[in-house]
Structure formats: C-alpha cells, structure tokens
Design a protein around this motif. Structure first.
Motif, PDB file in Angstrom:
ATOM      1  N   UNK A  90       0.912  -1.333  -0.153  1.00  0.00           N
ATOM      2  CA  UNK A  90       0.160  -0.046   0.094  1.00  0.00           C
ATOM      3  C   UNK A  90       0.807   1.269   0.035  1.00  0.00           C
ATOM      4  N   UNK A  91       1.946   0.841   0.558  1.00  0.00           N
ATOM      5  CA  UNK A  91       2.740   2.711   0.791  1.00  0.00           C
ATOM      6  C   UNK A  91       3.571   2.733  -0.687  1.00  0.00           C
ATOM      7  N   UNK A  92       3.455   1.727  -1.259  1.00  0.00           N
ATOM      8  CA  UNK A  92       4.355   2.024  -3.086  1.00  0.00           C
ATOM      9  C   UNK A  92       3.775   2.200  -3.712  1.00  0.00           C
ATOM     10  N   UNK A  93       2.114   2.225  -3.594  1.00  0.00           N
ATOM     11  CA  UNK A  93       1.370   2.870  -4.294  1.00  0.00           C
ATOM     12  C   UNK A  93       0.826   3.889  -4.231  1.00  0.00           C
ATOM     13  N   UNK A  94       1.177   3.971  -2.980  1.00  0.00           N
ATOM     14  CA  UNK A  94       0.452   5.808  -2.363  1.00  0.00           C
ATOM     15  C   UNK A  94       1.813   6.784  -2.459  1.00  0.00           C
ATOM     16  N   UNK A  95       2.619   6.339  -2.415  1.00  0.00           N
ATOM     17  CA  UNK A  95       4.005   7.227  -3.001  1.00  0.00           C
ATOM     18  C   UNK A  95       3.948   7.246  -4.589  1.00  0.00           C
ATOM     19  N   UNK A  96       3.235   6.114  -5.209  1.00  0.00           N
ATOM     20  CA  UNK A  96       3.138   6.239  -6.868  1.00  0.00           C
ATOM     21  C   UNK A  96       1.975   7.543  -6.642  1.00  0.00           C
ATOM     22  N   UNK A  98      -0.854   8.103  -4.542  1.00  0.00           N
ATOM     23  CA  UNK A  98      -1.775   9.174  -3.242  1.00  0.00           C
ATOM     24  C   UNK A  98      -2.269   7.759  -3.636  1.00  0.00           C
ATOM     25  N   UNK A  99      -2.843   8.740  -2.013  1.00  0.00           N
ATOM     26  CA  UNK A  99      -3.393   8.543  -1.513  1.00  0.00           C
ATOM     27  C   UNK A  99      -4.321   7.299  -1.449  1.00  0.00           C
ATOM     28  N   UNK A 100      -5.994   7.982  -1.784  1.00  0.00           N
ATOM     29  CA  UNK A 100      -6.985   7.946  -2.331  1.00  0.00           C
ATOM     30  C   UNK A 100      -6.752   6.691  -3.152  1.00  0.00           C
ATOM     31  N   UNK A 101      -5.714   6.621  -4.453  1.00  0.00           N
ATOM     32  CA  UNK A 101      -5.816   5.367  -4.808  1.00  0.00           C
ATOM     33  C   UNK A 101      -5.204   3.943  -3.866  1.00  0.00           C
ATOM     34  N   UNK A 102      -4.010   4.248  -3.387  1.00  0.00           N
ATOM     35  CA  UNK A 102      -3.290   3.224  -2.174  1.00  0.00           C
ATOM     36  C   UNK A 102      -4.919   3.045  -1.022  1.00  0.00           C
ATOM     37  N   UNK A 103      -5.560   4.201  -0.877  1.00  0.00           N
ATOM     38  CA  UNK A 103      -6.528   4.052   0.274  1.00  0.00           C
ATOM     39  C   UNK A 103      -7.330   3.119  -0.106  1.00  0.00           C
ATOM     40  N   UNK A 104      -7.474   2.875  -1.757  1.00  0.00           N
ATOM     41  CA  UNK A 104      -8.910   1.724  -2.282  1.00  0.00           C
ATOM     42  C   UNK A 104      -8.576   0.827  -2.472  1.00  0.00           C
ATOM     43  N   UNK A 105      -7.009   0.691  -3.203  1.00  0.00           N
ATOM     44  CA  UNK A 105      -6.841  -0.408  -3.501  1.00  0.00           C
ATOM     45  C   UNK A 105      -6.735  -1.354  -1.775  1.00  0.00           C
TER      46      UNK A 105
END
Length: 225
Positions: A90-96, A98-105
């Motif tokens: 999730x941290x990798x997704x958030x870093x690339x 953004x927060x909302x996309x990471x949150x959904x995943x």
C-alpha cells in the motif's frame, strides 16, 4: 519482457478511455503507469484460463469506464489485486499514485497485514460502513468479470461464486442504482452458469446476517434464474 509494450488489452482500454474522455478529465500518464505496474508486478501470473493475470484488472477497468470515468477509480481498478497477489505494498502505491488510490486498493485487499483474510461480504460491508461507493463499484465490476470467466473453475467453486453473487453483489448493484443492463447481465450470467440450474436462490436472514443494515430491505428477495 518489455512491460511498456502495448498489448491488445491495454490498447483496447486506452482507446475506449480516450473516446469517452470528451471533457479531458483523465490523467493518461497515471493510467499508463498503472498499466505498466499491473504488467510488471503480476508478471508471469496466469489466470486459470491460461491468460496473463494482468488482463483481468485491465478488463475490469474497461467495464468500469462506462459507469465511472474518473482517473482514481480507473487506476485503482487496474491495481486492485497488486497488494494481495504481488510484492506491491500500500505504501508503494501511495508514494507513486497518491493516498486515495492507495486507500481504495487497501480496502479491496482481502489479505490483511495482521495475517487475517477478509471475506467478500466483509469487503462489501466495510465499503458501506465507510460510505465508499467507489470501492463498491470496483468490487462489483471485479465480480462481473469473474462471473464472465468461470469456465475453468470446479463446479463447486462455480456454484459458490454464483450464490455469493446473487446474495451480495446483486443487492449491492441495486443499492447503488447500477444500470439495469448490468443487473440483468449479472442475473443472466449466474443463471447460465449455475451447475444445479435452480430456479431461485433465496436470500435468507442467516445468509445476510453479517451485512450492513442497508441490505435488510432485500433480505427476503428471491432472485429469478
């Protein structure tokens, strides 16, 4: 493998998105990056049909685009299985992305950091509690595509997925007022693939006891095959 090389699935998805994006609301740089990540991290993973696994999230995004033309939702749908099935965090997704996309995943990921595994019902239930209709939309279309590609599963798994779809996903589709076209398609696909060919699948109190209270008005609904 060159993960940046277009494939028929990515070409099909991008062409559709461009045709729908008449108001220039989509961030194609981010969408292309998500496609690259799906190909790279799902890598050589295969579906039971033998197709590359990354084709599944690309097809989910393709279907979602008719219903929700929004960059975050398209990208999250492309990445929805990466945390569960690959080394992506999730941290990798958030870093690339953004927060909302990471949150959904994260909300779509069944395997939790504490070692527990969420059921499909709990993912839907959590989406209702959090009032996150975008997560619900992605999960619905994820199930639509899975129902369309049941042929390579055992009869037991097919029956389980169909009953689950009629009990939980049909209810959710009605509740977010998904187009009647999709609701009819879901019912038709379930009826066509149900091994026992039952005429009705009743939704009972015991089946729905863990679901969010908004489902209660549908609990006694019988779904025609």
């Amino acid at each position: 493998m060159d993960y940046s090389t277009p494939c028929k699935y990515s070409i099909r998805l991008l062409e559709k998105l461009k045709s729908l994006d008449t108001q220039n609301v989509l961030d194609f740089e981010l969408i292309n990056k998500a496609i690259y990540w799906a190909k790279k991290y799902h890598g050589n993973q295969k579906r039971k049909s033998g197709e590359a696994y990354y084709t599944h999230p690309l097809e989910v995004a393709y279907m979602i685009s008719d219903y929700k033309l929004k960059t975050d939702v398209i990208v999250a749908s492309i990445l929805h299985d990466t945390v569960e099935d690959t080394e992506v965090t999730v941290e990798m997704i958030q870093g690339t992305f953004g927060q909302r996309i990471a949150q959904m995943v994260d909300r779509l990921t069944r395997d939790r950091p504490d070692g527990s595994k969420l059921s499909v019902e709990h993912i839907i239930n959590n989406a209702y509690h959090l009032k996150d209709k975008e997560v619900l939309i992605i999960k619905l279309f994820d199930r639509f595509h899975n129902i369309q590609t049941l042929n390579n599963m055992s009869l037991e798994k097919i029956e389980k997925k169909i009953k689950e779809s009629l009990k939980y996903f049909l209810i959710a589709a009605m509740d977010i007022e998904l187009s009647s076209k999709y609701i009819k398609e879901l019912v038709d696909l379930c009826a066509q693939n149900l091994p026992t060919q039952k005429n009705v699948i009743p939704v009972t109190d015991s089946d729905s006891s863990i679901l969010y209270p908004v489902f209660q008005k549908y609990i006694h609904t019988q779904v025609p095959a």
